[in-house]
Design an enzyme around this catalytic site. Structure first.
Site, short mmCIF file in Angstrom:
data_model
loop_
_atom_site.label_atom_id
_atom_site.label_comp_id
_atom_site.label_asym_id
_atom_site.label_seq_id
_atom_site.Cartn_x
_atom_site.Cartn_y
_atom_site.Cartn_z
N ARG A 90 0.84 -1.20 0.00
CA ARG A 90 0.00 0.00 0.00
C ARG A 90 0.87 1.24 0.00
O ARG A 90 1.76 1.37 0.83
CB ARG A 90 -0.85 0.03 1.27
CG ARG A 90 -2.17 -0.58 1.10
CD ARG A 90 -3.16 -0.31 2.18
NE ARG A 90 -2.77 0.29 3.44
CZ ARG A 90 -3.65 0.71 4.34
NH1 ARG A 90 -4.94 0.61 4.09
NH2 ARG A 90 -3.27 1.22 5.48
N THR A 138 -1.47 7.51 -0.69
CA THR A 138 -2.74 7.30 -1.43
C THR A 138 -3.51 6.10 -0.90
O THR A 138 -4.71 5.97 -1.17
CB THR A 138 -2.45 7.05 -2.93
OG1 THR A 138 -1.71 5.82 -3.04
CG2 THR A 138 -1.66 8.18 -3.54
N ASP A 185 -0.16 -2.79 12.24
CA ASP A 185 0.35 -3.21 10.93
C ASP A 185 0.72 -4.69 10.99
O ASP A 185 1.67 -5.09 11.66
CB ASP A 185 1.59 -2.36 10.59
CG ASP A 185 2.06 -2.63 9.18
OD1 ASP A 185 2.32 -3.82 8.85
OD2 ASP A 185 2.16 -1.69 8.39
N ASP A 218 4.34 -5.77 9.87
CA ASP A 218 5.37 -5.41 10.85
C ASP A 218 5.29 -6.29 12.08
O ASP A 218 6.32 -6.66 12.66
CB ASP A 218 5.20 -3.94 11.25
CG ASP A 218 5.71 -3.00 10.16
OD1 ASP A 218 6.47 -3.45 9.29
OD2 ASP A 218 5.33 -1.81 10.18
C1 PRP Z 1 -1.36 -4.54 4.44
C2 PRP Z 1 -2.19 -5.81 4.57
C3 PRP Z 1 -2.94 -5.83 3.28
C4 PRP Z 1 -3.20 -4.37 3.02
C5 PRP Z 1 -4.62 -4.08 3.40
O1 PRP Z 1 -0.26 -4.77 3.65
O2 PRP Z 1 -1.43 -6.95 4.81
O3 PRP Z 1 -2.21 -6.41 2.21
O4 PRP Z 1 -2.29 -3.64 3.84
O5 PRP Z 1 -4.94 -2.79 3.09
P1 PRP Z 1 -6.02 -2.38 1.99
O6 PRP Z 1 -7.20 -3.28 2.20
O7 PRP Z 1 -6.29 -0.95 2.31
O8 PRP Z 1 -5.40 -2.56 0.63
P2 PRP Z 1 0.86 -3.65 3.38
O9 PRP Z 1 0.55 -2.93 2.12
O10 PRP Z 1 1.04 -2.83 4.60
O11 PRP Z 1 2.14 -4.51 3.05
P3 PRP Z 1 2.99 -5.51 3.99
O12 PRP Z 1 2.13 -6.74 4.22
O13 PRP Z 1 4.17 -5.80 3.15
O14 PRP Z 1 3.31 -4.81 5.28
N1 URA Z 2 -2.79 -2.96 6.89
C1 URA Z 2 -2.52 -3.40 8.13
O1 URA Z 2 -1.56 -4.16 8.34
N2 URA Z 2 -3.31 -2.98 9.14
C2 URA Z 2 -4.35 -2.16 8.94
O2 URA Z 2 -5.07 -1.84 9.92
C3 URA Z 2 -4.63 -1.72 7.65
C4 URA Z 2 -3.83 -2.13 6.63
#
Ligand code: PRP
Ligand code: URA
Length: 213
Positions: A108, A112, A204, A207
């Site tokens: 993400r 945005t 998150d 993380d």
């Molecule tokens: C997080 C989560 C989803 C996404 C959800 O991933 O694991 O993939 O955000 O958000 P959305 O429904 O608004 O698209 P992130 O993009 O933070 O990546 P990561 O798993 O690598 O930390």
């Molecule tokens: N991605 C995450 O990991 N947590 C949230 O709450 C939203 C997006």
């Protein structure tokens, strides 16, 4: 009884609820968080694979021959959305060790909140498989909808999406974008905040699983 409306199922099992509460706690450390994500995925798979077809085959027990049911039909593919979806994979593979695993990399954009694709590798003959897409978090729904677009573009037809926590906003976006898929959520939370994080959520997920930040 789980709460099922149309193609959306919200889990209602007390073990799933209990483990999600432990996940939410900010004092739950990386190791325990990782184990909980895996256990919840396994419990959710138990529910969401309830409709797998079976066929009768002949088996010989130490006592006699009998007809007994085994899983039949489409082969499974599990597709985690990187990174956080990786934490759910082993939970599913414990139940279905023969499943093939694909990967979709989406991140993400912090401003945005739109997903950016960086990787896609799916098992062969995806069009013949039952595909289960994994991501613990369904926030705006952008990542899940984009992942399913990518799977459909490569021929995927029979798709389920499994998340541990969903926001109402994301659930609406995903079910409108892909009304043909089954959506399985561990819990439906209250809303998104101004940074598109789920409230109360768990922070998150990537993380917390990988111990980054
Ligand atoms: C997080 C989560 C989803 C996404 C959800 O991933 O694991 O993939 O955000 O958000 P959305 O429904 O608004 O698209 P992130 O993009 O933070 O990546 P990561 O798993 O690598 O930390
Ligand atoms: N991605 C995450 O990991 N947590 C949230 O709450 C939203 C997006």
């Amino acid at each position: 009884m789980d709460n099922k409306t149309g193609n959306v199922m919200i889990m209602d099992h007390p073990l799933i609820k209990h483990k999600i509460s432990l996940l939410r706690d900010k004092n739950t450390g990386t190791g325990e968080f990782r184990s909980l994500v895996e256990e919840i995925a396994m419990l959710m798979a138990f529910e969401s694979l309830r409709s797998l077809p079976t066929e009768e085959i002949e088996i010989e027990t130490p006592i006699e021959k009998c007809m007994a049911p085994v899983i039949s039909g489409k082969k499974l593919a599990v597709v985690p959305i990187l990174r956080a979806g990786l934490g759910m994979v082993d939970g599913i593979l414990k139940l279905v060790p023969s499943a093939k695993v694909g990967h979709i990399g989406l991140c993400r954009n912090e401003e945005t909140h739109l997903p950016q694709e960086y990787y896609c590798k799916l098992p062969q003959m995806i069009e013949q498989r039952e595909v289960i897409v994994l991501d613990p978090m369904l926030a705006t729904g952008g990542s899940a909808a984009a992942a399913i677009d990518m799977i459909k573009a490569k021929g995927g037809k029979s798709i389920k999406f499994m998340c541990i926590i969903a926001a109402p906003e994301g659930l609406e976006v995903l079910s409108k974008a892909h009304p043909d898929i089954g959506i399985y959520c561990g819990n439906l939370d209250r809303c998104l905040n101004e940074n598109a994080y789920i409230c109360p959520g768990l922070g998150d997920a990537g993380d917390r699983i990988f111990g980054t930040k």
